[in-house]
Design an enzyme around this catalytic site. Sequence first.
Site, mmCIF file in Angstrom:
data_model
loop_
_atom_site.group_PDB
_atom_site.id
_atom_site.type_symbol
_atom_site.label_atom_id
_atom_site.label_comp_id
_atom_site.label_asym_id
_atom_site.label_seq_id
_atom_site.Cartn_x
_atom_site.Cartn_y
_atom_site.Cartn_z
ATOM 1 N N GLY A 7 44.891 25.236 18.640
ATOM 2 C CA GLY A 7 44.659 24.685 19.968
ATOM 3 C C GLY A 7 43.204 24.327 20.134
ATOM 4 N N SER A 11 42.335 26.240 25.473
ATOM 5 C CA SER A 11 43.741 25.832 25.531
ATOM 6 C C SER A 11 44.669 27.003 25.834
ATOM 7 C CB SER A 11 44.158 25.201 24.200
ATOM 8 O OG SER A 11 44.069 26.166 23.153
ATOM 9 N N LYS A 13 45.001 29.442 23.341
ATOM 10 C CA LYS A 13 45.489 29.838 22.024
ATOM 11 C C LYS A 13 45.272 31.322 21.724
ATOM 12 C CE LYS A 13 41.346 28.067 19.727
ATOM 13 N NZ LYS A 13 40.679 27.734 20.984
ATOM 14 N N SER A 14 44.151 31.879 22.117
ATOM 15 C CA SER A 14 43.894 33.295 21.831
ATOM 16 C C SER A 14 44.851 34.189 22.603
ATOM 17 C CB SER A 14 42.448 33.665 22.159
ATOM 18 O OG SER A 14 41.565 33.022 21.263
ATOM 19 N N ALA A 34 33.421 36.008 14.933
ATOM 20 C CA ALA A 34 32.174 35.624 15.603
ATOM 21 C C ALA A 34 31.194 36.782 15.597
ATOM 22 C CB ALA A 34 32.452 35.204 17.044
ATOM 23 N N HIS A 50 36.787 37.875 25.828
ATOM 24 C CA HIS A 50 37.860 38.067 24.843
ATOM 25 C C HIS A 50 38.146 39.556 24.653
ATOM 26 C CE1 HIS A 50 39.207 34.370 22.741
ATOM 27 N NE2 HIS A 50 38.102 33.851 23.263
ATOM 28 N N ALA A 52 37.662 41.982 26.721
ATOM 29 C CA ALA A 52 38.257 42.566 27.930
ATOM 30 C C ALA A 52 39.762 42.307 28.009
ATOM 31 C CB ALA A 52 37.557 42.013 29.170
ATOM 32 N N ARG A 54 41.837 42.244 25.422
ATOM 33 C CA ARG A 54 42.559 42.957 24.370
ATOM 34 C C ARG A 54 42.970 44.345 24.833
ATOM 35 N NH1 ARG A 54 38.065 42.502 20.251
ATOM 36 N NH2 ARG A 54 37.658 40.337 20.716
#
Length: 173
Positions: A7, A11, A13-14, A34, A50, A52, A54
Amino acid sequence: MIVLVLGGTRSGKSGIAESIAESLGSAVTYVATASVNPDDTEHAARIAAHQAHRPTHWHTVECEEPTDLPHFLSKINGVMLIDSLGTWVAQHFDLAVQADDLFNALIKRTDPAVIVSEEVGLSVHAPSELGRRFTDELGMLNQQVAAIADRVLLVVAGRVLELPNPYGTITQQ
């Protein structure tokens, strides 16, 4: 099982990949490609957002060196989520990755792998030589990973399209 989730930026995607990983098992190892640069507060904020999202019981592994990714894959048991191949390619000084090492590590896994990558072919051509080389490298890598994936999903505006394999199943799991 290998699931590739493609994506564009923002988008969704994650989030889709995280949902798929969670559906495959409760013990998920999140492989972050990263590196946090403390001087880049905007990027650090993106990474924090990101993190937060999970589940707190997931284990996170950070690739400190770009060449570490295939090595990590051979050591991780259980469901694994890699986020993202685009960042992994960008971490390489010359943008050239050891794709064969990545494929071998993915194919040898017996546990599910969910892989996030940026779809780079939906935009204008990059105005710089470096941008075009990144697009070429990641585009080819996405095609190669898609060839060994059991499922390939394209995420656009938070909506998911399953992309059929025109050649049938290639891998045996």
